[in-house]
Design an enzyme around this catalytic site. Structure first.
Site: not given
Ligand code: RIB
Length: 291
Positions: A40, A43, A180, A216, A238, A244, A279
């Protein structure tokens, strides 16, 4: 433009698409295996940088090939505060079923991330810069880091993901908290959305921004209430990394001085693109794509 300082996790994501969740003792054939950078923290750092922010990240990875992959993937982020430790790099086993994800985590080196990392990271930060963190590193360090950043006058953004009740102690140090629906319920102890928001404000959050998936997002502070619809950019493939992307995009826009309502619309569009791709980090769009 303000700088963005981020303390958080870095994971190698091992993702397989499955028709359903296998039962105990069952071996099921999946498809579309991917081994990609994630976590997280990583990302959100990647998203904020890809979408125009100046981002410095602190966290921990192992001295293994996955650690190399993560640091190389974060090429637009200043990773000089990411430490290499003797533990293995954190790993996430992700099963994607009908676009939704189920994640099993091994925290590995992330377990060594703490307030000292935040102190180093923030040593050159200016008041008014942005600090952001999540719940995928030890919660004690997360709370202390938020407290430290707030005491130095930074704007603190707290994404309480993954959901954990101990994060309640961090709420009072968040200028903006971005749960969330599930995280809001757990942190506030309230089933009702409005009551949950009121409870987080009562606990001391400066503002609450709830991400509601296809409904939203909703921002509430003492002065403002803003609702932004979800942005449908195509078929959902996905959802991993959508939250993130939203947080990183929001930080990038706030760092540019954009008003919260416009920052939310931008973040919503960015996350809307992420869910159309497979991904986590690899699905985050560039600023040009979002515009
Ligand atoms: O929020 C998605 C992330 O949660 C993924 O990339 C995984 O690594 C987990 O940490």
């Amino acid at each position: 433009m303000k700088n963005i300082y981020l303390l958080g996790s870095l994971n190698i994501d091992l993702t397989i698409r499955a028709p359903y969740m296998p039962e105990s003792g069952e071996t099921l054939k999946g498809s579309d295996f991917m081994m990609t950078a994630g976590g997280k923290g990583a990302n959100q750092a990647y998203a904020a940088a890809a979408l125009g922010g100046n981002v410095k990240m602190a966290g921990c990875v192992g001295k293994d090939a996955f650690g190399d992959l993560l640091i190389n993937s974060l090429r637009r982020v200043d990773t000089s505060y990411v430490r290499r430790t003797d533990a293995l790099t954190g790993a996430a086993l992700i099963t994607v079923i009908d676009g939704d994800n189920r994640i099993l985590l091994h925290e590995g080196a992330n377990s060594e991330t703490g307030v000292l990392d935040a102190e180093n990271l923030l040593s050159h930060a200016a008041a008014d810069d942005i600090f952001m963190t999540q719940c995928e590193t030890p919660i004690d360090g997360v709370i202390k880091a938020l407290k430290l950043a707030k005491s130095r006058g930074l704007f603190t953004m707290f994404n309480p993901a993954p959901a954990r009740s101990e994060a309640r102690g961090a709420v009072m140090y968040a200028d903006l908290i971005t749960p969330n629906r599930k995280e809001l319920k757990l942190l506030s102890g309230k089933d009702d959305l409005e009551e949950g928001i009121v409870e987080l404000l009562r606990l001391g959050a400066g503002a609450v921004l709830v991400t509601l998936g296809e409904k939203g997002s909703l921002y509430v502070s003492a002065r403002e209430r803003i609702e932004v619809p979800c942005c449908n950019m195509g078929a959902v493939v996905d959802t991993t990394g959508a939250g993130d992307t939203y947080c990183g995009a929001l930080a990038a826009e706030l760092a540019r001085g954009v008003k919260i309502a416009d920052a939310m619309s931008f973040a919503s569009r960015a996350a809307g693109i992420t869910v159309t791709r497979r991904g986590a980090m690899v699905s985050i769009p560039t600023r040009e794509e979002v515009l």
